[in-house]
Enzyme design. Structure first.
Site, PDB file in Angstrom:
ATOM      1  N   ASN A   1       0.797  -1.227   0.000  1.00 47.15           N
ATOM      2  CA  ASN A   1       0.000   0.000   0.000  1.00 47.15           C
ATOM      3  C   ASN A   1       0.830   1.276   0.000  1.00 47.15           C
ATOM      4  O   ASN A   1       0.310   2.351  -0.246  1.00 47.15           O
ATOM      5  CB  ASN A   1      -0.965   0.003   1.201  1.00 47.15           C
ATOM      6  CG  ASN A   1      -0.276  -0.333   2.497  1.00 47.15           C
ATOM      7  OD1 ASN A   1       0.332  -1.380   2.640  1.00 47.15           O
ATOM      8  ND2 ASN A   1      -0.345   0.573   3.456  1.00 47.15           N
TER       9      ASN A   1
ATOM     10  N   SER B   1     -11.378  -5.349   0.974  1.00 45.85           N
ATOM     11  CA  SER B   1     -11.992  -4.182   1.622  1.00 45.85           C
ATOM     12  C   SER B   1     -12.853  -3.434   0.610  1.00 45.85           C
ATOM     13  O   SER B   1     -12.448  -3.264  -0.549  1.00 45.85           O
ATOM     14  CB  SER B   1     -10.885  -3.268   2.144  1.00 45.85           C
ATOM     15  OG  SER B   1     -11.450  -2.094   2.677  1.00 45.85           O
ATOM     16  N   GLY B   2     -14.013  -2.953   1.051  1.00 45.76           N
ATOM     17  CA  GLY B   2     -14.912  -2.236   0.150  1.00 45.76           C
ATOM     18  C   GLY B   2     -14.464  -0.818  -0.172  1.00 45.76           C
ATOM     19  O   GLY B   2     -14.528  -0.378  -1.314  1.00 45.76           O
ATOM     20  N   HIS B   3     -13.945  -0.112   0.861  1.00 45.81           N
ATOM     21  CA  HIS B   3     -13.755   1.327   0.654  1.00 45.81           C
ATOM     22  C   HIS B   3     -12.566   1.682  -0.223  1.00 45.81           C
ATOM     23  O   HIS B   3     -12.374   2.850  -0.578  1.00 45.81           O
ATOM     24  CB  HIS B   3     -13.720   2.082   1.997  1.00 45.81           C
ATOM     25  CG  HIS B   3     -12.493   1.896   2.825  1.00 45.81           C
ATOM     26  ND1 HIS B   3     -11.513   2.852   2.896  1.00 45.81           N
ATOM     27  CD2 HIS B   3     -12.090   0.883   3.628  1.00 45.81           C
ATOM     28  CE1 HIS B   3     -10.562   2.430   3.729  1.00 45.81           C
ATOM     29  NE2 HIS B   3     -10.893   1.238   4.181  1.00 45.81           N
TER      30      HIS B   3
ATOM     31  N   THR C   1     -25.854  -9.421  12.881  1.00 45.59           N
ATOM     32  CA  THR C   1     -26.769  -9.165  11.758  1.00 45.59           C
ATOM     33  C   THR C   1     -26.009  -8.505  10.611  1.00 45.59           C
ATOM     34  O   THR C   1     -25.277  -7.537  10.822  1.00 45.59           O
ATOM     35  CB  THR C   1     -27.936  -8.264  12.224  1.00 45.59           C
ATOM     36  OG1 THR C   1     -28.557  -8.907  13.326  1.00 45.59           O
ATOM     37  CG2 THR C   1     -28.940  -8.036  11.108  1.00 45.59           C
TER      38      THR C   1
ATOM     39  N   CYS D   1      -2.249   4.841   7.130  1.00 48.37           N
ATOM     40  CA  CYS D   1      -2.335   4.048   8.356  1.00 48.37           C
ATOM     41  C   CYS D   1      -1.131   4.269   9.257  1.00 48.37           C
ATOM     42  O   CYS D   1      -1.138   3.856  10.407  1.00 48.37           O
ATOM     43  CB  CYS D   1      -2.463   2.570   8.028  1.00 48.37           C
ATOM     44  SG  CYS D   1      -4.046   2.203   7.298  1.00 48.37           S
TER      45      CYS D   1
HETATM   46  N1  PLP Z   1      -4.529  -3.972   3.995  1.00 47.54           N
HETATM   47  C1  PLP Z   1      -4.077  -2.986   3.178  1.00 47.54           C
HETATM   48  C2  PLP Z   1      -2.988  -3.311   2.200  1.00 47.54           C
HETATM   49  C3  PLP Z   1      -4.619  -1.710   3.256  1.00 47.54           C
HETATM   50  O1  PLP Z   1      -4.155  -0.741   2.452  1.00 47.54           O
HETATM   51  C4  PLP Z   1      -5.633  -1.449   4.202  1.00 47.54           C
HETATM   52  C5  PLP Z   1      -6.188  -0.083   4.372  1.00 47.54           C
HETATM   53  O2  PLP Z   1      -5.461   0.884   4.439  1.00 47.54           O
HETATM   54  C6  PLP Z   1      -6.087  -2.509   5.018  1.00 47.54           C
HETATM   55  C7  PLP Z   1      -5.501  -3.741   4.887  1.00 47.54           C
HETATM   56  C8  PLP Z   1      -7.178  -2.311   6.042  1.00 47.54           C
HETATM   57  O3  PLP Z   1      -8.431  -2.256   5.402  1.00 47.54           O
HETATM   58  P1  PLP Z   1      -9.741  -1.746   6.169  1.00 47.54           P
HETATM   59  O4  PLP Z   1      -9.652  -0.266   6.224  1.00 47.54           O
HETATM   60  O5  PLP Z   1     -10.888  -2.231   5.304  1.00 47.54           O
HETATM   61  O6  PLP Z   1      -9.764  -2.405   7.497  1.00 47.54           O
END
Ligand code: PLP
Length: 374
Positions: free
Chosen positions: A148, A198-200, A236, A321
């Site tokens: 990432n 992940s959706g977002h 749920t 992050c």
């Molecule tokens: N793994 C990677 C490579 C990510 O870039 C991210 C989000 O930044 C995640 C995991 C975590 O995803 P989520 O925000 O859906 O928990």
């Protein structure tokens, strides 16, 4: 506004927003036996089928979660609980997202041996380094598909096929968050027992994700309750968010290759601009084009980030992050000396070459203006 922070999160697309809205109107509990419950259940199963199809999986192998952090934690702690009586070794890459890296740290504190494989001196990962680390004590290997922070694509299929050849009982987990809907992700080719999504990151809302769990792989659940998601993930189901996730996948799935090409051209445009101005490109040439890590020596990331923000250009310093913390990932890739000057530019297919020209001009302006006050 110019948004170049798509690896942190994406704008919700119209199709996903519409589906969320429909999911809210369809307010029944999917577990209820009456028609309202059935309607909600149909929405959930429709999204499950869409996501399964995109991955080349069976719908029964898809479990909805609150996001990739929950998916990865479920995979890692579930594997631990299933195997810790006999085995105690986990292998991960040294550049995992905290959702994996910090879960592994907890296992380490619980007495597991955690082996973290680094890139070699050339900044590249080699499958054999992971495979060689596997021994009779290993119960899990977890390797991300696309990093990432730099877009580096790890050789996951090669790693997992080598690991399974050596010991087919070792569980394989892949964090595909930055790869899904951007690069082709098919379960058969990847050879993963578990995949986190992940959706977002793909224009669906936040708070929804999925775990692919290969048929025949049994993990204890982490949540106990009403037995939803085939007893694996009680609670749920969030029908609106699941519907939004399904709609985003339905929209993006047919255009993975076309968008890759389009975003590849954006990346090339940015890289050329950086080279012309003597700026450093941390990302390797064969990285995912969706993430480009660059460094402008002399201009600290945070200063430049806020300068650009004033011009309504949104980028990230390293990874969202790792807010406030120095990235260890860049150091792993041999970029420690420029990590204070690094920006992460991350694209979606809606970005344009004109937006990149604006970014380059504004970085040039920042160099001139901020140099004056130094
Ligand atoms: N793994 C990677 C490579 C990510 O870039 C991210 C989000 O930044 C995640 C995991 C975590 O995803 P989520 O925000 O859906 O928990």
């Amino acid at each position: 506004m110019i948004y170049f922070d798509n690896a942190a999160t994406t704008a919700v697309c119209e199709e996903a927003a519409d589906a969320v809205n429909k999911g809210m109107q369809c307010f029944g509990n999917p577990s209820s036996l009456h028609r309202l419950g059935l309607d909600a259940e149909l929405m959930v199963s429709g999204a499950r089928e869409t996501i399964a199809q995109a991955l080349g999986a069976d719908p029964s192998e898809i479990y909805f979660t609150s996001g990739a952090t929950e998916s990865s934690n479920t995979a890692i702690f579930g594997s631990f609980r299933a195997h810790s009586k006999r085995k105690n070794k986990v292998i991960i890459s040294a550049v995992e997202h905290p959702a994996t890296a910090n879960a592994a740290l907890v296992l380490e504190e619980a007495g597991c041996e955690v082996v973290r494989i680094s890139p070699r001196e050339d900044g590249r990962f080699y499958a054999e380094d992971f495979i060689n680390a596997v021994d009779e004590n290993t119960f899990l290997i977890s390797v991300m598909m696309v990093n990432n922070e730099t877009g580096y694509v790890l050789p996951v299929s090669e790693i997992f096929s080598g690991v399974k050849k050596k010991d087919r009982t070792v569980l394989t987990h892949c964090d595909c968050v930055q790869g899904f809907m951007k690069l082709p992700v098919k379960v058969k080719k990847l050879g993963a027992d578990m995949i986190s999504l992940s959706g977002h990151k793909i224009h669906a809302p936040k708070g929804i994700g999925a775990l692919y769990l290969k048929k025949g792989v049994h993990l204890p659940s982490l949540l106990y309750g009403g037995g939803q998601e085939s007893g694996f993930r009680s609670g749920t189901e969030s029908v609106p968010l699941i519907a939004g996730f399904g709609a985003a996948v339905e929209k993006l799935s047919p255009t993975v290759n076309a968008r890759y090409k389009k975003v590849g051209a954006l990346r090339d445009h940015l890289v050329l601009g950086c080279k012309e101005h003597g700026w450093i490109v941390n990302s390797q040439e064969d990285a995912s084009p969706y993430v480009v890590s660059i460094a402008i020596k002399g201009l600290r990331s945070e200063v430049l980030l806020h300068y650009l923000e004033k011009k309504q250009i949104y980028v990230s310093s390293g990874s969202a992050c790792s807010k406030g913390k120095k990235s260890t990932v860049l150091a792993q890739f041999g970029c420690a000396s420029v990590s204070d000057f690094t920006l992460r530019i991350s694209f979606c297919a809606d970005n344009t070459p004109g937006e990149i020209d604006t970014l380059i001009n504004e970085i040039k302006n920042a160099e001139n203006e901020l140099a004056k006050v130094r």
